[in-house]
Design a protein around this motif. Structure first.
Motif, PDB file in Angstrom:
ATOM      1  N   ARG A  19       0.831  -1.211   0.000  1.00  0.00           N
ATOM      2  CA  ARG A  19       0.000   0.000   0.000  1.00  0.00           C
ATOM      3  C   ARG A  19       0.863   1.256   0.000  1.00  0.00           C
ATOM      4  O   ARG A  19       0.607   2.234   0.716  1.00  0.00           O
ATOM      5  CB  ARG A  19      -0.963   0.000   1.200  1.00  0.00           C
ATOM      6  N   MET A  20       1.903   1.245  -0.808  1.00  0.00           N
ATOM      7  CA  MET A  20       2.811   2.363  -0.949  1.00  0.00           C
ATOM      8  C   MET A  20       2.913   2.735  -2.424  1.00  0.00           C
ATOM      9  O   MET A  20       2.603   1.915  -3.300  1.00  0.00           O
ATOM     10  CB  MET A  20       4.196   2.026  -0.389  1.00  0.00           C
ATOM     11  N   PHE A  21       3.367   3.991  -2.664  1.00  0.00           N
ATOM     12  CA  PHE A  21       3.478   4.461  -4.043  1.00  0.00           C
ATOM     13  C   PHE A  21       4.709   5.357  -4.147  1.00  0.00           C
ATOM     14  O   PHE A  21       4.855   6.306  -3.369  1.00  0.00           O
ATOM     15  CB  PHE A  21       2.229   5.239  -4.456  1.00  0.00           C
ATOM     16  N   PRO A  22       5.625   5.081  -5.088  1.00  0.00           N
ATOM     17  CA  PRO A  22       6.807   5.930  -5.246  1.00  0.00           C
ATOM     18  C   PRO A  22       6.425   7.282  -5.846  1.00  0.00           C
ATOM     19  O   PRO A  22       5.465   7.389  -6.612  1.00  0.00           O
ATOM     20  CB  PRO A  22       7.684   5.126  -6.213  1.00  0.00           C
ATOM     21  N   THR A  23       7.160   8.312  -5.481  1.00  0.00           N
ATOM     22  CA  THR A  23       6.849   9.642  -5.981  1.00  0.00           C
ATOM     23  C   THR A  23       8.134  10.437  -6.178  1.00  0.00           C
ATOM     24  O   THR A  23       9.198  10.048  -5.682  1.00  0.00           O
ATOM     25  CB  THR A  23       5.918  10.388  -5.007  1.00  0.00           C
ATOM     26  N   ASN A  24       8.035  11.553  -6.867  1.00  0.00           N
ATOM     27  CA  ASN A  24       9.184  12.424  -7.048  1.00  0.00           C
ATOM     28  C   ASN A  24       9.530  13.120  -5.731  1.00  0.00           C
ATOM     29  O   ASN A  24       8.641  13.535  -4.984  1.00  0.00           O
ATOM     30  CB  ASN A  24       8.893  13.484  -8.108  1.00  0.00           C
ATOM     31  N   LEU A  25      10.824  13.262  -5.447  1.00  0.00           N
ATOM     32  CA  LEU A  25      11.285  13.903  -4.225  1.00  0.00           C
ATOM     33  C   LEU A  25      11.322  15.416  -4.410  1.00  0.00           C
ATOM     34  O   LEU A  25      11.823  15.919  -5.421  1.00  0.00           O
ATOM     35  CB  LEU A  25      12.682  13.388  -3.857  1.00  0.00           C
ATOM     36  N   THR A  26      10.796  16.148  -3.435  1.00  0.00           N
ATOM     37  CA  THR A  26      10.875  17.602  -3.472  1.00  0.00           C
ATOM     38  C   THR A  26      12.329  18.034  -3.336  1.00  0.00           C
ATOM     39  O   THR A  26      13.047  17.509  -2.474  1.00  0.00           O
ATOM     40  CB  THR A  26      10.070  18.211  -2.311  1.00  0.00           C
ATOM     41  N   PRO A  27      12.801  18.973  -4.145  1.00  0.00           N
ATOM     42  CA  PRO A  27      14.181  19.452  -3.978  1.00  0.00           C
ATOM     43  C   PRO A  27      14.406  19.976  -2.558  1.00  0.00           C
ATOM     44  O   PRO A  27      13.573  20.732  -2.040  1.00  0.00           O
ATOM     45  CB  PRO A  27      14.283  20.583  -5.013  1.00  0.00           C
ATOM     46  N   PRO A  28      15.477  19.572  -1.891  1.00  0.00           N
ATOM     47  CA  PRO A  28      15.719  19.984  -0.501  1.00  0.00           C
ATOM     48  C   PRO A  28      15.688  21.491  -0.294  1.00  0.00           C
ATOM     49  O   PRO A  28      15.232  21.972   0.741  1.00  0.00           O
ATOM     50  CB  PRO A  28      17.100  19.398  -0.193  1.00  0.00           C
ATOM     51  N   GLU A  29      16.171  22.253  -1.279  1.00  0.00           N
ATOM     52  CA  GLU A  29      16.195  23.702  -1.115  1.00  0.00           C
ATOM     53  C   GLU A  29      14.796  24.298  -1.027  1.00  0.00           C
ATOM     54  O   GLU A  29      14.579  25.317  -0.353  1.00  0.00           O
ATOM     55  CB  GLU A  29      16.989  24.370  -2.243  1.00  0.00           C
ATOM     56  N   ARG A  30      13.820  23.644  -1.664  1.00  0.00           N
ATOM     57  CA  ARG A  30      12.443  24.133  -1.569  1.00  0.00           C
ATOM     58  C   ARG A  30      11.837  23.817  -0.210  1.00  0.00           C
ATOM     59  O   ARG A  30      11.126  24.637   0.375  1.00  0.00           O
ATOM     60  CB  ARG A  30      11.590  23.518  -2.688  1.00  0.00           C
ATOM     61  N   VAL A  31      12.143  22.631   0.307  1.00  0.00           N
ATOM     62  CA  VAL A  31      11.672  22.286   1.651  1.00  0.00           C
ATOM     63  C   VAL A  31      12.304  23.226   2.670  1.00  0.00           C
ATOM     64  O   VAL A  31      11.627  23.763   3.564  1.00  0.00           O
ATOM     65  CB  VAL A  31      12.007  20.826   1.988  1.00  0.00           C
ATOM     66  N   GLN A  32      13.590  23.459   2.542  1.00  0.00           N
ATOM     67  CA  GLN A  32      14.306  24.323   3.475  1.00  0.00           C
ATOM     68  C   GLN A  32      13.773  25.757   3.418  1.00  0.00           C
ATOM     69  O   GLN A  32      13.631  26.415   4.460  1.00  0.00           O
ATOM     70  CB  GLN A  32      15.797  24.307   3.154  1.00  0.00           C
ATOM     71  N   ALA A  33      13.449  26.243   2.227  1.00  0.00           N
ATOM     72  CA  ALA A  33      12.927  27.606   2.084  1.00  0.00           C
ATOM     73  C   ALA A  33      11.568  27.747   2.762  1.00  0.00           C
ATOM     74  O   ALA A  33      11.280  28.772   3.394  1.00  0.00           O
ATOM     75  CB  ALA A  33      12.827  27.973   0.608  1.00  0.00           C
ATOM     76  N   LEU A  34      10.714  26.717   2.641  1.00  0.00           N
ATOM     77  CA  LEU A  34       9.412  26.770   3.293  1.00  0.00           C
ATOM     78  C   LEU A  34       9.574  26.761   4.816  1.00  0.00           C
ATOM     79  O   LEU A  34       8.914  27.543   5.523  1.00  0.00           O
ATOM     80  CB  LEU A  34       8.552  25.585   2.854  1.00  0.00           C
ATOM     81  N   ILE A  35      10.444  25.894   5.317  1.00  0.00           N
ATOM     82  CA  ILE A  35      10.677  25.840   6.761  1.00  0.00           C
ATOM     83  C   ILE A  35      11.172  27.189   7.274  1.00  0.00           C
ATOM     84  O   ILE A  35      10.741  27.664   8.339  1.00  0.00           O
ATOM     85  CB  ILE A  35      11.687  24.720   7.086  1.00  0.00           C
TER      86      ILE A  35
END
Length: 269
Positions: A19-35
């Motif tokens: 019950r899992m599905f692979p997906t594209n990883l968000t670029p770390p810099e975008r996650v860091q910018a949101l945080i």
């Protein structure tokens, strides 16, 4: 491209039984910018805790005078926060289709057996329709929002007009599935909801719920569920970033191992 698609199809087939599905990883810099946009600022008033120690209590700035009503979607089985608001003179409006009513009672309590969501349809009611139904048309006083609705918070924020969000002086929102910010498609929706909120409000406190373990990728650590306190921007008197985490008023939500807010979530750096 053909090779990538072939590999993706194979991964989908391998993950499906779990019950899992692979997906594209968000670029770390975008996650860091949101945080970084969520790094808590210091409010002009001290913090207080509304509600009990443990689950159901929240850390908020002591800027409650003049707030006429609290809207609390997601009642569950604890109503101590709502009771604390009622005892401070607020009318308290609660909504949750999963329970028959609040855990305690008070003359200022008003309950609707509905879920709050992106549209009004059957068991669901938008935040805008809910406020319209409950308050007089000429009501203009400030409001407080405490929202813990198991992941539906993102669609509610996206569906709510900025002028209504502006009416809430303080918002306490438990954001769920934050580890899924690494999922590129979840990030797209969740980040837009958060950025929309930050147009009118600033984060002043974050408390990680110790129900789940922290997910770390590189130097970014994300507790999957966290309680955020937002203060409307016009109530702020500066832009000093806080570093006092955990705050003395913070309290573990469960009896599991304590977790503290990772440093990437505060300090302004």
């Amino acid at each position: 491209m053909t090779f990538k698609r072939t590999v993706l199809q194979q991964l989908i087939q391998l993950c499906a039984p779990f019950r899992m599905f692979p997906t594209n990883l968000t670029p770390p810099e975008r996650v860091q910018a949101l945080i970084k946009q969520l790094h808590p600022l210091a409010p002009p008033t001290p913090f207080i805790r509304l509600g009990p120690r443990g689950d159901g209590g929240y850390v908020v700035p002591d800027d409650l005078h003049g707030i006429q009503a609290c809207f609390s979607p997601g009642v569950g089985h604890i109503s101590a926060f709502e009771l604390a608001c009622a005892e401070r003179g607020m009318q308290v409006y609660m909504a949750d289709a999963s329970v028959e009513g609040p855990a305690t009672h008070h003359p200022a309590f008003h309950f609707r057996k509905v879920f709050i969501g992106a549209m009004s349809d059957g068991q669901y009611l938008t935040l805008a329709d809910w406020v319209t139904h409950e308050l007089p048309a000429d009501a203009t006083g400030d409001l407080l929002l405490q929202m813990d609705i198991e992941g539906f918070e993102y669609e509610v924020l996206l569906a709510t007009a900025p002028d209504l969000l502006q009416r809430f002086r303080i918002m306490i929102i438990e954001f769920h599935h934050l580890d899924q910010l690494w999922n590129k498609w979840f990030f797209h929706t969740a980040s837009r909801a958060i950025v929309k909120l930050l147009q009118t409000h600033a984060c002043v406190h974050i408390h990680p719920n110790n129900c789940c373990n922290i997910v770390r990728i590189g130097n970014i650590a994300i507790p999957p569920t966290m309680e955020f306190t937002f203060l409307r921007c016009d109530r702020l008197h500066g832009t000093t970033f806080r570093r006092d985490f955990p705050h003395p008023l913070d309290s573990d939500n469960t009896e599991k191992q304590r977790i503290t807010l990772p440093v990437c979530w505060y300090g302004g750096a």
